[in-house]
Structure formats: C-alpha cells, structure tokens
Write an enzyme that holds these catalytic residues in place. Sequence first.
Site, PDB file in Angstrom:
ATOM      1  N   SER A 181       0.829  -1.207   0.000  1.00 49.78           N
ATOM      2  CA  SER A 181       0.000   0.000   0.000  1.00 49.78           C
ATOM      3  C   SER A 181       0.861   1.253   0.000  1.00 49.78           C
ATOM      4  CB  SER A 181      -0.888  -0.001   1.251  1.00 49.78           C
ATOM      5  OG  SER A 181      -1.489   1.259   1.455  1.00 49.78           O
ATOM      6  N   TYR A 185      -2.641  -0.492  10.458  1.00 52.16           N
ATOM      7  CA  TYR A 185      -2.808  -1.088   9.131  1.00 52.16           C
ATOM      8  C   TYR A 185      -1.555  -0.850   8.287  1.00 52.16           C
ATOM      9  CZ  TYR A 185      -3.865  -1.213   4.178  1.00 52.16           C
ATOM     10  OH  TYR A 185      -3.788  -1.456   2.833  1.00 52.16           O
ATOM     11  N   LYS A 220       1.594  -3.511   6.870  1.00 47.81           N
ATOM     12  CA  LYS A 220       2.107  -3.634   5.498  1.00 47.81           C
ATOM     13  C   LYS A 220       3.614  -3.383   5.468  1.00 47.81           C
ATOM     14  CE  LYS A 220      -1.728  -4.406   3.151  1.00 47.81           C
ATOM     15  NZ  LYS A 220      -1.953  -5.680   2.435  1.00 47.81           N
TER      16      LYS A 220
END
Length: 343
Positions: A126, A150, A154
């Site tokens: 991302s 989040y 990643k």
Amino acid sequence: MRNKILVTGGAGYIGSHTCIALHQAGYDIVVYDNLSNSSREALNRVSALIDKPIEFIQGDIRDADLLQEIFKAHQFFGVIHFAGLKAVGESVAKPLMYYSNNVSGTITLLEVMAAHKVKNFIFSSSATVYGDPETLPIDESFPRSCTNPYGQSKLAVEHILEDLAVSDNHWNLITLRYFNPVGAHSSGQIGEDPNDIPNNLMPYISQVAVGKLATLSVFGNDYPTVDGTGVRDYIHVTDLAKGHVDALRYAEQQTAPVGFMPINLGTGRGSSVLELVTAFTEATGKNVPYQFAARRAGDIASCYASADKAKELLGWQAKLDINDMCQDTWRWQSANPDGYKVT
C-alpha cells in the site's frame, strides 16, 4: 506447472478482479479465503464471467496445516497474496488482530511456500507505507513511515520480505504498492462491497448516489490543495488487476531471481475529493450531496505516484480514467444496491 497460481484473499475486491485478469492471461487459479471480509458470491460471479469453475478453499492464512495440504496437492508457480485486513480505523481499535492476520499470517504463508520451494510471491502492499511525503510524486525510493497499525502491518511485511531476500537469493518478492483502487468490472457483476459504512471514498459516494446513505462527509476543506480537500491517486481496479498479471509475467521472464522489488501502481495523477464528486455526477447524472467535516487524524493533504518503474520493468501503465472509474462504479452499485447479498 508454471501457470498455476494460489490467490489468497481472492474473493475480495481486488482479488476477484485479479482472478479474471489471471484467467484471461492463461493462468489456472486456486482461491484461498476465509470470507471474513469478502463473499463467496463474488467468486460465483467471477466463474460466470470467465465461464469456468474456480477451485475455492475456505481457510485462514494462519492455518499452516491446511496450507501444507494445499501446497502438497498443487504445483504452484507462485502466490498472489491479498489476504489482509485493510480498515485503518479498525486497525487503530484492534491492532493485535491486524498484526496477527497481516503479519503473522504472511509469515506462515511464506514458511509453507519455502517448504515447497515455491518462491514467486506478489504482495499486496500500500502507498500508506510512504506516510506523509515531503515531495510529490512519490517514487519507490522514498523513505517509509506509517501513522496507523494497518500501514505498519504492510510495512512490517515489507521488512520481512527484504530480510528474506537477503537470507535466500532464490526469491522473486515483488511488492506492489497500490495507491487508491476504485471502480468495478465493466460488466457490473463484481465490485467493492464494504461491510457496514464504507471506509473508502468511492463506495461512499456511490452509496449516497444510490440512496443507501444520505450525505457524503468530506473530511477537511483547508488542505493546501486545489480546492482545500484531500488529493489522492485513484486507480481503476481493472488496471490494478492487470498489474499483478504483469508482475507474474516479469517473474517468469527473469533468468535470475530479483529478490525484494517494490513497485508503485498508480496513475501518476491526483484528484481531490470534490473533483471526484464532480466527476461522478458528470459521469452518472446522479447528484451527491456532501457536507464538510473536521480533518481525520492521520490523513495527509496529497498523495500520488510516480509510476515510471512499473512502466519500465513491467510494461504496465494505467489506461482507464476517472470517468471510467465513476461509470463502472455506478454500473456495479446501481445493479447491486446491497452488494453481494443474495435475497
């Protein structure tokens, strides 16, 4: 067999579109998904669109025993790994759940892959790993930092992949850093179907347009941008899906493994929230009432990609524009106001 691919999280939004692109490119696919944030109906529709049944296995990415059974039963060329939780707000409230699924789950998958000598791995990363960039556009050499669990999950996986590449030089670990995926398949049969109130802008706009939600909340109108609202690089999910196929093709064509390779997938152009709302109204004829709200913690003013590396190495570039994104989103949303719910 060089054309069999395991797609983890393949029943999700990006995964289901990628299944179609893989089929069109001649790959055989096996989908592995726990259906925690996806729908079996999505795969039923993919099967109908490609006129072929899809082998589906329901399971959790942390289930090493089940993964071992699957790898024993199939000769995979590689894995495309989408199986990750992705809601920023939820990650703040439930960080352990995010680290368990996104980080521990990926480690389990990589361990099973290594045991079976399957070392072609396309990772769904991302643009959040770039944090708040000092300059634009963002290229792959930019420093990385994150503002929420989040994004941290990643980034943690990226660090794991980097270390794995150093320890074992037989891996192709291609990390695709997405910018803002939107849109739907042109058939209107598959699209984004978020649980509860959408976290992302485009499904929120379309749910307001279809009457499920009353008003769009625009978080912040005082950013240093063209109209004060946040600017993002929106990329059509069909273009994004093609990027995964091109990454696989690239891995196949290499005479020596590439190790860890991060690649941005974006259009290289930014659109503000209000520009997207205007484009949606122009493309669909549907009015989208909105109201301004306070900025959200962790949001940044502008974010858009340099996609030069994807073009140079993969021969990939985005082909669909904002108008296509809006029209396809509306085609999906208007035909499926309740998403994949089967009544």
